[in-house]
Scaffold this motif. Structure first.
Motif, mmCIF file in Angstrom:
data_model
loop_
_atom_site.group_PDB
_atom_site.id
_atom_site.type_symbol
_atom_site.label_atom_id
_atom_site.label_comp_id
_atom_site.label_asym_id
_atom_site.label_seq_id
_atom_site.Cartn_x
_atom_site.Cartn_y
_atom_site.Cartn_z
ATOM 1 N N ASP A 60 0.843 -1.207 0.000
ATOM 2 C CA ASP A 60 0.000 0.000 0.000
ATOM 3 C C ASP A 60 0.876 1.256 0.000
ATOM 4 O O ASP A 60 0.588 2.236 -0.695
ATOM 5 N N TYR A 61 1.931 1.222 0.808
ATOM 6 C CA TYR A 61 2.837 2.367 0.896
ATOM 7 C C TYR A 61 3.518 2.612 -0.447
ATOM 8 O O TYR A 61 3.543 3.744 -0.953
ATOM 9 N N ILE A 62 4.070 1.573 -1.023
ATOM 10 C CA ILE A 62 4.780 1.716 -2.294
ATOM 11 C C ILE A 62 3.847 2.234 -3.379
ATOM 12 O O ILE A 62 4.211 3.128 -4.157
ATOM 13 N N ALA A 63 2.638 1.688 -3.430
ATOM 14 C CA ALA A 63 1.678 2.125 -4.450
ATOM 15 C C ALA A 63 1.352 3.601 -4.306
ATOM 16 O O ALA A 63 1.273 4.340 -5.296
ATOM 17 N N ALA A 64 1.161 4.055 -3.064
ATOM 18 C CA ALA A 64 0.805 5.450 -2.831
ATOM 19 C C ALA A 64 1.948 6.386 -3.222
ATOM 20 O O ALA A 64 1.733 7.417 -3.878
ATOM 21 N N VAL A 65 3.171 6.043 -2.838
ATOM 22 C CA VAL A 65 4.313 6.899 -3.147
ATOM 23 C C VAL A 65 4.593 6.890 -4.644
ATOM 24 O O VAL A 65 4.842 7.945 -5.253
ATOM 25 N N ALA A 66 4.549 5.724 -5.274
ATOM 26 C CA ALA A 66 4.818 5.641 -6.717
ATOM 27 C C ALA A 66 3.783 6.436 -7.515
ATOM 28 O O ALA A 66 4.127 7.137 -8.476
ATOM 29 N N GLU A 67 2.526 6.354 -7.107
ATOM 30 C CA GLU A 67 1.477 7.117 -7.791
ATOM 31 C C GLU A 67 1.711 8.615 -7.632
ATOM 32 O O GLU A 67 1.550 9.395 -8.583
ATOM 33 N N PHE A 68 2.092 9.028 -6.439
ATOM 34 C CA PHE A 68 2.345 10.442 -6.167
ATOM 35 C C PHE A 68 3.513 10.960 -7.008
ATOM 36 O O PHE A 68 3.437 12.038 -7.616
ATOM 37 N N LEU A 69 4.591 10.195 -7.080
ATOM 38 C CA LEU A 69 5.744 10.598 -7.876
ATOM 39 C C LEU A 69 5.393 10.664 -9.360
ATOM 40 O O LEU A 69 5.810 11.588 -10.068
ATOM 41 N N ALA A 70 4.616 9.689 -9.812
ATOM 42 C CA ALA A 70 4.220 9.682 -11.217
ATOM 43 C C ALA A 70 3.350 10.892 -11.545
ATOM 44 O O ALA A 70 3.484 11.504 -12.612
#
Length: 279
Positions: A260-270
């Motif tokens: 969940d953490y990785i998905a949220a951060v990756a989406e934010f960076l993208a």
């Protein structure tokens, strides 16, 4: 992959570096290429704590995961060292991801170089205040007066509680304890000195103009270390920030809710990165 297999993969893709900044020796890891993502760990100060995020972002992003030198006893000293690392690596602009005390360091750093930070993603983070100073000072005195082995045992117990007995908590406790075995009590003592300093300085920090730009705040309802007052100070500095709240996950969502953490951060960076990164 198991956590130990992922740690081995992290060791394979990373390039370890060392830099003297002032009176401190900084160690850090580089991996990947593209836009730079600066990774600021929590109070334990170990860059390996970012291994899952580094692997998720590799090779699309260039990650810099720092270890805090045990000799640094203030957030200003830490910010000085981070700036030296950025200078050594010729980084002009970056995303900043901070966990716990790393979120507080991100705030200090953002006052120094507001125009160089693209985004900030903060988790398990808030801003300590004057109400925290007595508690932190008592803890510092206890660490200085207690036998070091006793303190290490108590720290492991506290970390397990903070991480809500996450499945891989044993591995992470081993990493923290390995750092403590290598460096002795100095790192933990200086970590508390830095926290006391930022707690005393919180009102000043809140009066200063924060950087303008995207901010993501990730938090768990069952975080035992960050209070609502801590969170509200952070939100007050970034009133338009994006907030994602999880019902569980403890103090470290990267450990307690890794995917969940990785998905949220990756989406934010993208969402906020340069278009060329995603071609």
């Amino acid at each position: 992959m198991t956590i130990r297999e992922r740690a081995a993969e992290f060791s394979r893709v990373r390039e370890g570096k060392e830099l003297r900044a002032g009176s401190h020796i900084w160690r850090y890891s580089l991996a990947g290429q593209g836009e730079t993502v600066l990774l600021l760990p929590g109070g334990a100060g170990i860059g390996i704590g970012w291994l899952d995020l580094v692997l998720a972002l590799y090779p699309r992003y260039r990650t810099i995961a720092v270890d805090y030198p045990t000799t640094a006893s203030s957030f200003d000293e830490l910010a000085d060292g981070v700036l030296a690392v950025l200078g050594a690596e010729n980084v002009q602009r970056m995303h900043v991801v901070g966990q716990s005390a790393g979120g507080m360091l991100a705030e200090v750093l953002s006052r120094r170089i507001p125009d160089r930070i693209r985004t900030m993603a903060l988790s398990g983070a808030g801003l300590y205040g004057s109400e925290d100073v007595p508690r932190l000072e008592r803890k510092l005195v206890a660490i200085q007066s207690a036998p070091w082995e006793e303190t290490r045992t108590a720290t492991a117990k506290a970390l397990r509680a903070a991480w809500q007995d996450a499945e891989e908590a044993d591995f992470w406790i081993e990493q923290v304890d390995a750092a403590y075995r290598a460096d002795g009590a100095l790192g933990l003592i200086n970590s508390y000195r830095a926290l006391i300093g930022i707690a005393r300085r919180s009102e000043q920090l809140m009066r200063e103009r924060p950087r303008q730009g995207p901010v993501l705040l990730l938090k768990a309802d069952d975080d035992p270390l960050i209070t609502e007052a801590h969170t509200q100070r952070l939100i007050g500095m970034h009133p338009g920030c994006e907030i994602r709240t999880f019902p569980t996950g403890g103090h470290s969502l990267l450990i307690g809710r890794t995917q969940d953490y990785i998905a949220a951060v990756a989406e934010f960076l993208a969402q906020h990165g340069e278009p060329a990164t995603w071609r």
